[in-house]
Write a protein that holds these residues in place. Structure first.
Motif, mmCIF file in Angstrom:
data_model
loop_
_atom_site.group_PDB
_atom_site.id
_atom_site.type_symbol
_atom_site.label_atom_id
_atom_site.label_comp_id
_atom_site.label_asym_id
_atom_site.label_seq_id
_atom_site.Cartn_x
_atom_site.Cartn_y
_atom_site.Cartn_z
ATOM 1 N N GLY A 177 -1.925 0.127 5.075
ATOM 2 C CA GLY A 177 -0.992 1.246 4.947
ATOM 3 C C GLY A 177 0.153 1.155 5.930
ATOM 4 N N PHE A 178 1.173 1.939 5.640
ATOM 5 C CA PHE A 178 2.342 1.961 6.503
ATOM 6 C C PHE A 178 3.011 3.312 6.382
ATOM 7 C CE2 PHE A 178 6.462 0.835 8.201
ATOM 8 C CZ PHE A 178 6.177 -0.152 9.129
ATOM 9 N N MET A 179 3.317 3.942 7.514
ATOM 10 C CA MET A 179 4.062 5.193 7.546
ATOM 11 C C MET A 179 5.453 4.862 8.086
ATOM 12 S SD MET A 179 4.119 8.394 6.843
ATOM 13 C CE MET A 179 2.390 8.693 6.500
ATOM 14 N N ALA A 180 6.428 4.823 7.173
ATOM 15 C CA ALA A 180 7.776 4.402 7.530
ATOM 16 C C ALA A 180 8.611 5.577 8.000
ATOM 17 C CB ALA A 180 8.459 3.751 6.330
ATOM 18 N N ASP A 181 9.352 5.357 9.097
ATOM 19 C CA ASP A 181 10.329 6.361 9.521
ATOM 20 C C ASP A 181 11.738 5.930 9.128
ATOM 21 O OD1 ASP A 181 10.910 4.443 11.594
ATOM 22 O OD2 ASP A 181 9.384 5.377 12.823
ATOM 23 N N GLY A 182 11.915 4.645 8.804
ATOM 24 C CA GLY A 182 13.197 4.132 8.337
ATOM 25 C C GLY A 182 13.004 2.963 7.390
ATOM 26 N N ALA A 189 13.823 0.637 -7.296
ATOM 27 C CA ALA A 189 13.861 -0.309 -6.170
ATOM 28 C C ALA A 189 12.868 -1.469 -6.308
ATOM 29 C CB ALA A 189 13.607 0.431 -4.857
ATOM 30 N N ALA A 190 11.904 -1.369 -7.212
ATOM 31 C CA ALA A 190 10.945 -2.469 -7.385
ATOM 32 C C ALA A 190 11.706 -3.739 -7.744
ATOM 33 C CB ALA A 190 9.936 -2.130 -8.470
ATOM 34 N N GLY A 191 11.289 -4.852 -7.133
ATOM 35 C CA GLY A 191 11.947 -6.130 -7.371
ATOM 36 C C GLY A 191 12.975 -6.482 -6.309
ATOM 37 N N GLN A 192 13.329 -5.516 -5.464
ATOM 38 C CA GLN A 192 14.277 -5.772 -4.392
ATOM 39 C C GLN A 192 13.502 -6.044 -3.105
ATOM 40 O OE1 GLN A 192 16.689 -2.262 -6.286
ATOM 41 N NE2 GLN A 192 17.732 -2.945 -4.444
ATOM 42 N N ASP A 193 14.219 -6.399 -2.053
ATOM 43 C CA ASP A 193 13.595 -6.629 -0.749
ATOM 44 C C ASP A 193 13.848 -5.434 0.146
ATOM 45 O OD1 ASP A 193 12.577 -9.174 -1.354
ATOM 46 O OD2 ASP A 193 14.523 -10.085 -0.968
ATOM 47 N N ALA A 194 12.928 -5.201 1.070
ATOM 48 C CA ALA A 194 13.039 -4.055 1.977
ATOM 49 C C ALA A 194 12.668 -4.466 3.389
ATOM 50 C CB ALA A 194 12.118 -2.927 1.519
ATOM 51 N N VAL A 195 13.203 -3.713 4.350
ATOM 52 C CA VAL A 195 12.785 -3.771 5.740
ATOM 53 C C VAL A 195 12.296 -2.369 6.062
ATOM 54 C CG1 VAL A 195 13.498 -4.100 8.130
ATOM 55 C CG2 VAL A 195 14.492 -5.526 6.330
ATOM 56 N N VAL A 196 11.083 -2.270 6.599
ATOM 57 C CA VAL A 196 10.522 -0.968 6.952
ATOM 58 C C VAL A 196 10.185 -0.953 8.440
ATOM 59 C CG1 VAL A 196 9.628 -0.430 4.648
ATOM 60 C CG2 VAL A 196 8.189 -1.675 6.249
ATOM 61 N N SER A 197 10.371 0.212 9.047
ATOM 62 C CA SER A 197 10.039 0.392 10.460
ATOM 63 C C SER A 197 9.136 1.609 10.571
ATOM 64 C CB SER A 197 11.327 0.618 11.263
ATOM 65 O OG SER A 197 11.025 0.863 12.617
ATOM 66 N N GLY A 198 8.054 1.475 11.335
ATOM 67 C CA GLY A 198 7.136 2.597 11.501
ATOM 68 C C GLY A 198 5.789 2.140 12.005
ATOM 69 N N LYS A 199 4.715 2.803 11.521
ATOM 70 C CA LYS A 199 3.355 2.518 11.976
ATOM 71 C C LYS A 199 2.536 1.873 10.865
ATOM 72 C CE LYS A 199 2.979 6.329 15.255
ATOM 73 N NZ LYS A 199 2.821 5.653 16.502
ATOM 74 N N ALA A 200 1.954 0.720 11.189
ATOM 75 C CA ALA A 200 1.048 0.024 10.265
ATOM 76 C C ALA A 200 -0.378 0.419 10.620
ATOM 77 C CB ALA A 200 1.222 -1.483 10.399
ATOM 78 N N PHE A 201 -1.232 0.527 9.594
ATOM 79 C CA PHE A 201 -2.629 0.889 9.811
ATOM 80 C C PHE A 201 -3.470 0.382 8.654
ATOM 81 C CE2 PHE A 201 -0.437 4.291 7.661
ATOM 82 C CZ PHE A 201 -1.281 4.650 6.622
ATOM 83 N N VAL A 202 -4.778 0.374 8.852
ATOM 84 C CA VAL A 202 -5.727 -0.010 7.813
ATOM 85 C C VAL A 202 -6.574 1.220 7.518
ATOM 86 C CG1 VAL A 202 -7.688 -1.503 7.250
ATOM 87 C CG2 VAL A 202 -5.785 -2.407 8.579
ATOM 88 N N SER A 203 -6.797 1.502 6.222
ATOM 89 C CA SER A 203 -7.608 2.665 5.855
ATOM 90 C C SER A 203 -8.385 2.389 4.582
ATOM 91 C CB SER A 203 -6.718 3.897 5.659
ATOM 92 O OG SER A 203 -5.810 3.675 4.600
ATOM 93 N N VAL A 220 -0.265 0.343 14.718
ATOM 94 C CA VAL A 220 0.647 -0.458 15.517
ATOM 95 C C VAL A 220 2.069 -0.171 15.038
ATOM 96 C CG1 VAL A 220 0.425 -2.505 14.024
ATOM 97 C CG2 VAL A 220 1.158 -2.778 16.385
ATOM 98 N N ASN A 221 2.986 0.044 15.993
ATOM 99 C CA ASN A 221 4.401 0.221 15.661
ATOM 100 C C ASN A 221 5.003 -1.143 15.379
ATOM 101 O OD1 ASN A 221 4.624 3.043 16.000
ATOM 102 N ND2 ASN A 221 4.709 2.781 18.220
ATOM 103 N N VAL A 222 5.678 -1.273 14.243
ATOM 104 C CA VAL A 222 6.190 -2.577 13.831
ATOM 105 C C VAL A 222 7.318 -2.412 12.813
ATOM 106 C CG1 VAL A 222 4.543 -2.886 11.943
ATOM 107 C CG2 VAL A 222 5.397 -4.885 13.134
ATOM 108 N N LYS A 223 8.085 -3.477 12.658
ATOM 109 C CA LYS A 223 9.126 -3.546 11.630
ATOM 110 C C LYS A 223 8.925 -4.863 10.896
ATOM 111 C CE LYS A 223 13.264 -4.054 13.301
ATOM 112 N NZ LYS A 223 14.646 -3.922 13.800
ATOM 113 N N PHE A 224 8.900 -4.795 9.549
ATOM 114 C CA PHE A 224 8.748 -6.030 8.787
ATOM 115 C C PHE A 224 9.546 -5.978 7.493
ATOM 116 C CE2 PHE A 224 5.405 -3.615 6.713
ATOM 117 C CZ PHE A 224 5.226 -4.177 5.460
ATOM 118 N N ARG A 225 9.761 -7.171 6.934
ATOM 119 C CA ARG A 225 10.497 -7.281 5.667
ATOM 120 C C ARG A 225 9.573 -7.857 4.616
ATOM 121 N NH1 ARG A 225 15.462 -9.224 6.375
ATOM 122 N NH2 ARG A 225 15.252 -9.372 8.603
ATOM 123 N N ALA A 226 9.735 -7.358 3.374
ATOM 124 C CA ALA A 226 8.902 -7.829 2.271
ATOM 125 C C ALA A 226 9.558 -7.451 0.946
ATOM 126 C CB ALA A 226 7.506 -7.217 2.362
#
Length: 193
Positions: free
Chosen positions: A183-188, A137-151, A93-99
């Motif tokens: 899993g997540f394949m980020a393009d940005g 970058a560990a400990g910071q927050d991120a926003v990722v955009s791309g494809k989420a999947f389960v594997s 699924v194409n999605v953008k999330f923050r974590a």
């Protein structure tokens, strides 16, 4: 940091112009922790609307990696976890999330792990191996955009990732079963500064 200060100074200059306030021409001096920056406000020729869109997209709070994205309309990590639970292995699924960034590859920044709800994580790689994120970058927050999947991840691959993540030999030896991974394949990617 300098880009952020430049953007803030530029916005102040444009706001002053819009409100018919005098702005000193020549150089405007902005004091920072690392000294002063001189900005020639006479040479600024960006159009105000484009600048406003860029400034509000991430408010200068993020460093950008890969494709240009903005932080608006990103799902929370809780909403993303719900989306992951509805996926089966092979679904995308194409999605953008923050974590929150829990871990980053310590060899070259070629993957990161983002926290989801209930101590789950999303393992993020970068599309076409085209970009990397900072090792610290560990400990910071991120926003990722791309494809989420389960594997399902093999024991061999899990051990490889643990080694890249700087885990001890004892921790690596405890890996004996494959895991279902989010899993997540980020393009940005955006990472807080």
């Amino acid at each position: 940091m300098k880009k952020s200060l430049f953007a803030v100074s530029l916005l102040l200059a444009l706001t002053a112009c819009k409100n018919n306030t005098n702005v000193e021409s020549e150089d405007t001096v902005v004091e920072t922790e690392n000294g002063a920056i001189n900005i020639n406000t006479d040479s600024i020729n960006e159009d105000e609307e484009a600048l406003h869109v860029d400034a509000t997209a991430n408010d200068g709070l993020y460093a950008s990696f890969g494709d240009e994205i903005d932080a608006s309309q990103a799902l929370s990590n809780k909403e993303m976890f719900e989306k992951y639970k509805s996926l089966k292995p092979g679904d995308t699924v194409n999605v953008k999330f923050r974590a929150h960034i829990n871990d980053v590859c310590q060899k070259k920044g070629c993957w990161m792990s983002l926290g989801l709800e209930e101590e789950n994580e999303s393992f993020v790689k970068f599309k076409d191996y085209a970009f990397f994120v900072p090792l610290n970058a560990a400990g910071q927050d991120a926003v990722v955009s791309g494809k989420a999947f389960v594997s399902e991840i093999s024991v061999e691959q899990l051990k490889h990732y643990a080694k890249d993540g700087g885990k001890s030999e004892a921790e690596i030896a405890k890996i004996t079963e494959p895991e279902v991974k989010y899993g997540f394949m980020a393009d940005g990617v955006l990472i807080t500064k």
